[in-house]
Design a protein around this motif. Structure first.
Motif, PDB file in Angstrom:
ATOM      1  N   LEU A  60       0.839  -1.200   0.000  1.00  0.00           N
ATOM      2  CA  LEU A  60       0.000   0.000   0.000  1.00  0.00           C
ATOM      3  C   LEU A  60       0.872   1.248   0.000  1.00  0.00           C
ATOM      4  CD1 LEU A  60      -2.527  -1.061   2.767  1.00  0.00           C
ATOM      5  CD2 LEU A  60      -2.891  -1.105   0.295  1.00  0.00           C
ATOM      6  N   CYS A  61       0.427   2.282  -0.694  1.00  0.00           N
ATOM      7  CA  CYS A  61       1.115   3.568  -0.676  1.00  0.00           C
ATOM      8  C   CYS A  61       0.451   4.435   0.392  1.00  0.00           C
ATOM      9  CB  CYS A  61       1.010   4.254  -2.036  1.00  0.00           C
ATOM     10  SG  CYS A  61       1.962   3.429  -3.327  1.00  0.00           S
ATOM     11  N   MET A  62       1.235   4.839   1.378  1.00  0.00           N
ATOM     12  CA  MET A  62       0.692   5.663   2.456  1.00  0.00           C
ATOM     13  C   MET A  62       1.683   6.758   2.813  1.00  0.00           C
ATOM     14  SD  MET A  62      -1.271   2.894   4.885  1.00  0.00           S
ATOM     15  CE  MET A  62       0.144   1.904   5.285  1.00  0.00           C
ATOM     16  N   LYS A  63       1.142   7.883   3.238  1.00  0.00           N
ATOM     17  CA  LYS A  63       1.978   8.995   3.675  1.00  0.00           C
ATOM     18  C   LYS A  63       2.548   8.685   5.058  1.00  0.00           C
ATOM     19  CE  LYS A  63      -0.135  12.754   1.105  1.00  0.00           C
ATOM     20  NZ  LYS A  63       0.963  12.886   0.178  1.00  0.00           N
ATOM     21  N   TYR A  64       3.693   9.256   5.336  1.00  0.00           N
ATOM     22  CA  TYR A  64       4.320   9.063   6.635  1.00  0.00           C
ATOM     23  C   TYR A  64       5.091  10.322   6.995  1.00  0.00           C
ATOM     24  CZ  TYR A  64       8.967   8.824   4.685  1.00  0.00           C
ATOM     25  OH  TYR A  64      10.143   9.160   4.081  1.00  0.00           O
ATOM     26  N   HIS A  65       5.452  10.447   8.256  1.00  0.00           N
ATOM     27  CA  HIS A  65       6.391  11.486   8.670  1.00  0.00           C
ATOM     28  C   HIS A  65       7.222  10.963   9.844  1.00  0.00           C
ATOM     29  CE1 HIS A  65       3.071  12.655  11.426  1.00  0.00           C
ATOM     30  NE2 HIS A  65       4.047  13.034  12.216  1.00  0.00           N
ATOM     31  N   ASN A  78      -5.356   9.581   7.790  1.00  0.00           N
ATOM     32  CA  ASN A  78      -6.146  10.648   7.174  1.00  0.00           C
ATOM     33  C   ASN A  78      -5.763  11.954   7.856  1.00  0.00           C
ATOM     34  OD1 ASN A  78      -7.739  10.843   9.590  1.00  0.00           O
ATOM     35  ND2 ASN A  78      -8.982   9.136   8.866  1.00  0.00           N
ATOM     36  N   ALA A  79      -6.447  13.016   7.537  1.00  0.00           N
ATOM     37  CA  ALA A  79      -6.071  14.332   8.059  1.00  0.00           C
ATOM     38  C   ALA A  79      -6.090  14.416   9.579  1.00  0.00           C
ATOM     39  CB  ALA A  79      -6.986  15.398   7.464  1.00  0.00           C
ATOM     40  N   SER A  80      -6.861  13.562  10.229  1.00  0.00           N
ATOM     41  CA  SER A  80      -6.975  13.658  11.683  1.00  0.00           C
ATOM     42  C   SER A  80      -6.415  12.449  12.439  1.00  0.00           C
ATOM     43  CB  SER A  80      -8.444  13.858  12.067  1.00  0.00           C
ATOM     44  OG  SER A  80      -9.208  12.743  11.653  1.00  0.00           O
ATOM     45  N   HIS A  81      -5.798  11.509  11.729  1.00  0.00           N
ATOM     46  CA  HIS A  81      -5.350  10.295  12.419  1.00  0.00           C
ATOM     47  C   HIS A  81      -4.038   9.781  11.829  1.00  0.00           C
ATOM     48  CE1 HIS A  81      -5.771   6.659  14.798  1.00  0.00           C
ATOM     49  NE2 HIS A  81      -5.576   5.936  13.711  1.00  0.00           N
ATOM     50  N   ALA A  82      -3.096   9.462  12.715  1.00  0.00           N
ATOM     51  CA  ALA A  82      -1.830   8.843  12.319  1.00  0.00           C
ATOM     52  C   ALA A  82      -1.550   7.681  13.261  1.00  0.00           C
ATOM     53  CB  ALA A  82      -0.694   9.855  12.381  1.00  0.00           C
ATOM     54  N   VAL A  83      -0.907   6.656  12.737  1.00  0.00           N
ATOM     55  CA  VAL A  83      -0.532   5.483  13.525  1.00  0.00           C
ATOM     56  C   VAL A  83       0.964   5.557  13.785  1.00  0.00           C
ATOM     57  CG1 VAL A  83      -0.357   2.965  13.517  1.00  0.00           C
ATOM     58  CG2 VAL A  83      -2.366   4.073  12.537  1.00  0.00           C
ATOM     59  N   THR A  84       1.358   5.477  15.056  1.00  0.00           N
ATOM     60  CA  THR A  84       2.768   5.491  15.425  1.00  0.00           C
ATOM     61  C   THR A  84       3.287   4.060  15.460  1.00  0.00           C
ATOM     62  OG1 THR A  84       2.472   7.490  16.741  1.00  0.00           O
ATOM     63  CG2 THR A  84       4.425   6.170  17.194  1.00  0.00           C
ATOM     64  N   CYS A  85       4.344   3.818  14.713  1.00  0.00           N
ATOM     65  CA  CYS A  85       4.956   2.487  14.690  1.00  0.00           C
ATOM     66  C   CYS A  85       5.811   2.313  15.941  1.00  0.00           C
ATOM     67  CB  CYS A  85       5.817   2.334  13.441  1.00  0.00           C
ATOM     68  SG  CYS A  85       4.843   2.159  11.933  1.00  0.00           S
ATOM     69  N   PRO A  86       5.506   1.329  16.778  1.00  0.00           N
ATOM     70  CA  PRO A  86       6.253   1.156  18.018  1.00  0.00           C
ATOM     71  C   PRO A  86       7.657   0.576  17.814  1.00  0.00           C
ATOM     72  CG  PRO A  86       4.611  -0.566  17.810  1.00  0.00           C
ATOM     73  CD  PRO A  86       4.405   0.382  16.655  1.00  0.00           C
ATOM     74  N   TYR A  87       7.845  -0.197  16.735  1.00  0.00           N
ATOM     75  CA  TYR A  87       9.145  -0.799  16.448  1.00  0.00           C
ATOM     76  C   TYR A  87       9.164  -1.285  14.997  1.00  0.00           C
ATOM     77  CZ  TYR A  87       6.477  -5.032  17.549  1.00  0.00           C
ATOM     78  OH  TYR A  87       5.519  -6.007  17.584  1.00  0.00           O
ATOM     79  N   ASP A  88      10.357  -1.514  14.462  1.00  0.00           N
ATOM     80  CA  ASP A  88      10.513  -2.009  13.100  1.00  0.00           C
ATOM     81  C   ASP A  88       9.795  -3.338  12.933  1.00  0.00           C
ATOM     82  OD1 ASP A  88      12.226   0.137  12.889  1.00  0.00           O
ATOM     83  OD2 ASP A  88      14.049  -1.055  12.619  1.00  0.00           O
ATOM     84  N   GLY A  89       9.028  -3.460  11.861  1.00  0.00           N
ATOM     85  CA  GLY A  89       8.361  -4.719  11.562  1.00  0.00           C
ATOM     86  C   GLY A  89       7.049  -4.941  12.277  1.00  0.00           C
ATOM     87  N   ALA A  90       6.628  -4.019  13.131  1.00  0.00           N
ATOM     88  CA  ALA A  90       5.342  -4.178  13.829  1.00  0.00           C
ATOM     89  C   ALA A  90       4.214  -4.228  12.804  1.00  0.00           C
ATOM     90  CB  ALA A  90       5.117  -3.027  14.801  1.00  0.00           C
ATOM     91  N   MET A  91       3.253  -5.088  13.020  1.00  0.00           N
ATOM     92  CA  MET A  91       2.088  -5.182  12.141  1.00  0.00           C
ATOM     93  C   MET A  91       0.957  -4.366  12.773  1.00  0.00           C
ATOM     94  SD  MET A  91       3.147  -6.915   9.577  1.00  0.00           S
ATOM     95  CE  MET A  91       1.660  -7.289   8.661  1.00  0.00           C
ATOM     96  N   MET A  92       0.525  -3.338  12.036  1.00  0.00           N
ATOM     97  CA  MET A  92      -0.478  -2.409  12.558  1.00  0.00           C
ATOM     98  C   MET A  92      -1.805  -2.603  11.822  1.00  0.00           C
ATOM     99  SD  MET A  92       1.521  -1.094  14.757  1.00  0.00           S
ATOM    100  CE  MET A  92       0.619   0.289  15.424  1.00  0.00           C
ATOM    101  N   ASN A  93      -2.900  -2.460  12.543  1.00  0.00           N
ATOM    102  CA  ASN A  93      -4.233  -2.692  11.988  1.00  0.00           C
ATOM    103  C   ASN A  93      -4.651  -1.634  10.980  1.00  0.00           C
ATOM    104  OD1 ASN A  93      -4.698  -5.008  13.536  1.00  0.00           O
ATOM    105  ND2 ASN A  93      -5.349  -3.776  15.281  1.00  0.00           N
ATOM    106  N   LEU A  94      -5.418  -2.075   9.987  1.00  0.00           N
ATOM    107  CA  LEU A  94      -6.052  -1.208   8.990  1.00  0.00           C
ATOM    108  C   LEU A  94      -7.541  -1.528   8.978  1.00  0.00           C
ATOM    109  CD1 LEU A  94      -3.463  -1.718   6.101  1.00  0.00           C
ATOM    110  CD2 LEU A  94      -3.755   0.329   7.472  1.00  0.00           C
ATOM    111  N   PRO A  95      -8.264  -1.210  10.040  1.00  0.00           N
ATOM    112  CA  PRO A  95      -9.656  -1.660  10.164  1.00  0.00           C
ATOM    113  C   PRO A  95     -10.607  -1.105   9.114  1.00  0.00           C
ATOM    114  CG  PRO A  95      -9.117  -0.077  11.875  1.00  0.00           C
ATOM    115  CD  PRO A  95      -7.841  -0.389  11.161  1.00  0.00           C
ATOM    116  N   TRP A  96     -10.263   0.003   8.446  1.00  0.00           N
ATOM    117  CA  TRP A  96     -11.152   0.555   7.440  1.00  0.00           C
ATOM    118  C   TRP A  96     -11.140  -0.293   6.165  1.00  0.00           C
ATOM    119  CZ3 TRP A  96      -6.701   2.637   9.154  1.00  0.00           C
ATOM    120  CH2 TRP A  96      -5.648   2.668   8.253  1.00  0.00           C
TER     121      TRP A  96
END
Length: 133
Positions: A60-65, A78-96
């Motif tokens: 997936l193509c996603m913006k990051y900072h 989205n404009a009001s929500h960002a997911v912080t990666c806790p560590y390299d390789g962590a699998m984060m949910n994409l519930p939408w």
């Protein structure tokens, strides 16, 4: 359209024009190309977008900072929500996308090299992130 694997819709190709037929592809997608359009909600193309591994059948193509205060990468959902990666390789949910969809957090040193001490301090001493460069 025909579904080759009706018992598991995650299997097969990702092109509906090919009836989701599994096949090799040499299609290269540039996540930083703002002229491309997303076919998955919250996927973003343009500046500050990178390719993230996922379990939805394709990357997936996603913006990051890079968050220097937390020393972590944040993926912008989205404009009001960002997911912080806790560590390299962590699998984060994409519930939408669906309840089981996830993306893999990238290596911090790859996407935010300025947040990493050169050579990881070569095993000598510690990194002082408060010290100016």
């Amino acid at each position: 359209t025909y579904q080759y694997f009706p018992e598991n819709k995650k299997l097969g190709g990702f092109l509906d024009t090919a009836d989701f037929c599994p096949m090799y592809s040499n299609i290269v997608v540039d996540c930083e190309d703002p002229t491309l359009s997303a076919d998955i909600r919250e996927e973003n193309f343009g500046a500050n977008s990178k390719c993230f591994n996922s379990n939805v059948g394709r990357p997936l193509c996603m913006k990051y900072h890079c968050n220097a205060e937390q020393n972590q990468v944040q993926v912008v959902i989205n404009a009001s929500h960002a997911v912080t990666c806790p560590y390299d390789g962590a699998m984060m949910n994409l519930p939408w996308i669906n309840k089981d969809a996830k993306f893999e957090c990238p290596k911090l040193a790859t996407v935010c090299p300025d947040l990493i001490c050169p050579g990881n301090c070569s095993g000598r001493g510690y990194c002082d992130y408060n010290q100016s460069k």
